[in-house]
Design a protein around this motif. Structure first.
Motif, mmCIF file in Angstrom:
data_model
loop_
_atom_site.group_PDB
_atom_site.id
_atom_site.type_symbol
_atom_site.label_atom_id
_atom_site.label_comp_id
_atom_site.label_asym_id
_atom_site.label_seq_id
_atom_site.Cartn_x
_atom_site.Cartn_y
_atom_site.Cartn_z
ATOM 1 N N ARG A 91 6.882 9.123 -6.633
ATOM 2 C CA ARG A 91 5.573 9.693 -6.329
ATOM 3 C C ARG A 91 4.538 9.295 -7.375
ATOM 4 N N ILE A 92 4.939 9.346 -8.648
ATOM 5 C CA ILE A 92 4.008 8.958 -9.721
ATOM 6 C C ILE A 92 3.663 7.481 -9.619
ATOM 7 N N GLY A 93 4.674 6.651 -9.323
ATOM 8 C CA GLY A 93 4.421 5.223 -9.157
ATOM 9 C C GLY A 93 3.475 4.938 -7.998
ATOM 10 N N LEU A 94 3.672 5.650 -6.887
ATOM 11 C CA LEU A 94 2.798 5.471 -5.730
ATOM 12 C C LEU A 94 1.386 5.951 -6.036
ATOM 13 N N LEU A 95 1.291 7.060 -6.766
ATOM 14 C CA LEU A 95 -0.030 7.578 -7.150
ATOM 15 C C LEU A 95 -0.755 6.569 -8.027
ATOM 16 N N ALA A 96 -0.037 5.979 -8.983
ATOM 17 C CA ALA A 96 -0.636 4.961 -9.850
ATOM 18 C C ALA A 96 -1.081 3.757 -9.025
ATOM 19 N N ALA A 97 -0.268 3.361 -8.048
ATOM 20 C CA ALA A 97 -0.623 2.229 -7.191
ATOM 21 C C ALA A 97 -1.869 2.530 -6.376
ATOM 22 N N VAL A 98 -1.963 3.759 -5.873
ATOM 23 C CA VAL A 98 -3.147 4.161 -5.096
ATOM 24 C C VAL A 98 -4.399 4.112 -5.958
ATOM 25 N N VAL A 99 -4.312 4.685 -7.173
ATOM 26 C CA VAL A 99 -5.471 4.720 -8.079
ATOM 27 C C VAL A 99 -5.909 3.311 -8.451
ATOM 28 N N LEU A 100 -4.956 2.453 -8.815
ATOM 29 C CA LEU A 100 -5.283 1.074 -9.181
ATOM 30 C C LEU A 100 -5.855 0.306 -7.994
ATOM 31 N N HIS A 101 -5.279 0.538 -6.816
ATOM 32 C CA HIS A 101 -5.731 -0.168 -5.611
ATOM 33 C C HIS A 101 -7.167 0.194 -5.274
ATOM 34 N N THR B 103 -0.543 -3.939 -5.687
ATOM 35 C CA THR B 103 -0.476 -2.511 -5.348
ATOM 36 C C THR B 103 -0.513 -2.319 -3.837
ATOM 37 N N GLY B 104 -1.260 -3.177 -3.136
ATOM 38 C CA GLY B 104 -1.279 -3.107 -1.683
ATOM 39 C C GLY B 104 0.093 -3.388 -1.099
ATOM 40 N N ALA B 105 0.803 -4.349 -1.686
ATOM 41 C CA ALA B 105 2.162 -4.676 -1.221
ATOM 42 C C ALA B 105 3.102 -3.493 -1.438
ATOM 43 N N ILE B 106 2.974 -2.836 -2.597
ATOM 44 C CA ILE B 106 3.806 -1.668 -2.888
ATOM 45 C C ILE B 106 3.552 -0.559 -1.865
ATOM 46 N N LEU B 107 2.290 -0.303 -1.588
ATOM 47 C CA LEU B 107 1.934 0.746 -0.633
ATOM 48 C C LEU B 107 2.355 0.376 0.782
ATOM 49 N N PHE B 108 2.301 -0.919 1.103
ATOM 50 C CA PHE B 108 2.719 -1.383 2.423
ATOM 51 C C PHE B 108 4.208 -1.117 2.646
ATOM 52 N N VAL B 109 5.007 -1.401 1.636
ATOM 53 C CA VAL B 109 6.452 -1.140 1.731
ATOM 54 C C VAL B 109 6.697 0.356 1.932
ATOM 55 N N PHE B 110 5.937 1.179 1.229
ATOM 56 C CA PHE B 110 6.072 2.628 1.396
ATOM 57 C C PHE B 110 5.709 3.061 2.810
ATOM 58 N N VAL B 111 4.631 2.507 3.343
ATOM 59 C CA VAL B 111 4.186 2.850 4.695
ATOM 60 C C VAL B 111 5.279 2.542 5.713
ATOM 61 N N ILE B 112 5.917 1.377 5.567
ATOM 62 C CA ILE B 112 7.006 1.005 6.475
ATOM 63 C C ILE B 112 8.178 1.978 6.344
ATOM 64 N N SER C 272 -11.197 -9.420 -15.244
ATOM 65 C CA SER C 272 -11.531 -10.629 -14.485
ATOM 66 C C SER C 272 -11.448 -10.346 -12.988
ATOM 67 N N THR C 273 -12.243 -11.081 -12.223
ATOM 68 C CA THR C 273 -12.226 -10.925 -10.769
ATOM 69 C C THR C 273 -10.863 -11.294 -10.207
ATOM 70 N N THR C 274 -10.285 -12.374 -10.720
ATOM 71 C CA THR C 274 -8.961 -12.791 -10.258
ATOM 72 C C THR C 274 -7.911 -11.726 -10.551
ATOM 73 N N GLY C 275 -7.982 -11.145 -11.749
ATOM 74 C CA GLY C 275 -7.036 -10.103 -12.129
ATOM 75 C C GLY C 275 -7.125 -8.902 -11.204
ATOM 76 N N LYS C 276 -8.335 -8.472 -10.870
ATOM 77 C CA LYS C 276 -8.519 -7.326 -9.982
ATOM 78 C C LYS C 276 -7.974 -7.634 -8.586
ATOM 79 N N LYS C 277 -8.176 -8.873 -8.124
ATOM 80 C CA LYS C 277 -7.667 -9.249 -6.805
ATOM 81 C C LYS C 277 -6.135 -9.242 -6.791
ATOM 82 N N ILE C 278 -5.549 -9.703 -7.883
ATOM 83 C CA ILE C 278 -4.081 -9.699 -7.962
ATOM 84 C C ILE C 278 -3.547 -8.275 -8.021
ATOM 85 N N VAL C 279 -4.212 -7.418 -8.807
ATOM 86 C CA VAL C 279 -3.802 -6.010 -8.882
ATOM 87 C C VAL C 279 -3.912 -5.362 -7.507
#
Length: 229
Positions: A73-83, A30-39, A19-26
């Protein structure tokens, strides 16, 4: 009974993803996870201004995390791929819904950051790969020889190569552009969207992105100017 329950959960998960909504939530999560990592990564890197002992101790601490570090690292990689996957699929879905392009393209209610989200992401990803091969794995060493465990030496010698610093500054600036749109759209994707709050979120996102960019690029600039050596 349990097999039916598992199948039902899998069906719901698949329906959510497609679903479009599901993809936006994902994309938002994942963007939030990566943002925390960037900080966190920026704060860790800024320890280079405190001298070799401090930044090397930080690197030693991370190295000693062992399996925890690899799990991260694996979690971040998964977040990047999904994002990236969610972003690209949403873009393709949007283009498919509008097969005939506009006779005149106008940036109505669209910022430069929003219009460059889809190509800035892959460029930043390419930079991350180069950065990891350069300063983490030591497989690319355009400056002095890579010294395992000596983070300070590797950072300084790497950024003393002008084109490495320029590439770093360019990629981090693109990351800032990406974040300036992504931070507030993350809230929009999860339903936090109000005429009163959206302008404030957009402004806050821009300033957060500026702080992040300045934090990151202060390191190569300081090395090039000889403040860190």
């Amino acid at each position: 009974m349990s097999t039916t329950a598992v199948s039902l959960r899998q069906s719901r998960a698949a329906a959510f993803w497609y679903s479009t909504t599901g993809k936006k939530i994902v994309m938002a999560v994942t963007g939030a996870i990566l943002f925390v990592f960037v900080i966190g990564h920026m704060l860790g890197n800024l320890q280079v201004f405190e001298g070799p002992e401090k930044i090397n101790a930080y690197g030693h601490f991370l190295h000693n995390l062992g399996e925890i570090l690899w799990a991260e690292r694996i979690g971040l990689l998964a977040a990047v791929v999904l994002h990236i996957t969610a972003t690209v699929q949403l873009a393709l879905r949007s283009n498919k819904a509008r097969p005939i392009g506009y006779s005149r393209r106008e940036a109505i209610n669209s910022s430069y950051a929003a219009r460059t989200m889809y190509w800035s992401g892959p460029i930043v990803l390419a930079f991350v790969i180069f950065h990891l091969l350069h300063l983490t794995a030591g497989m690319i060493s355009p400056g002095a020889a890579f010294i395992e465990g000596d983070v300070y030496h590797n950072v300084v010698s790497g950024f003393q190569v002008w084109w490495v610093s320029v590439w770093y500054i360019f990629a981090v600036s693109l990351l800032g552009v990406h974040l300036s749109h992504g931070i507030w759209s993350m809230f929009q994707s999860v339903g936090i969207n109000h005429p009163r709050y959206t302008p404030m979120l957009k402004q806050a996102a821009v300033w957060i992105a500026v702080v992040i960019v300045l934090g990151y690029i202060s390191i190569p600039i300081s090395v090039l100017l000889g403040f860190v050596k």
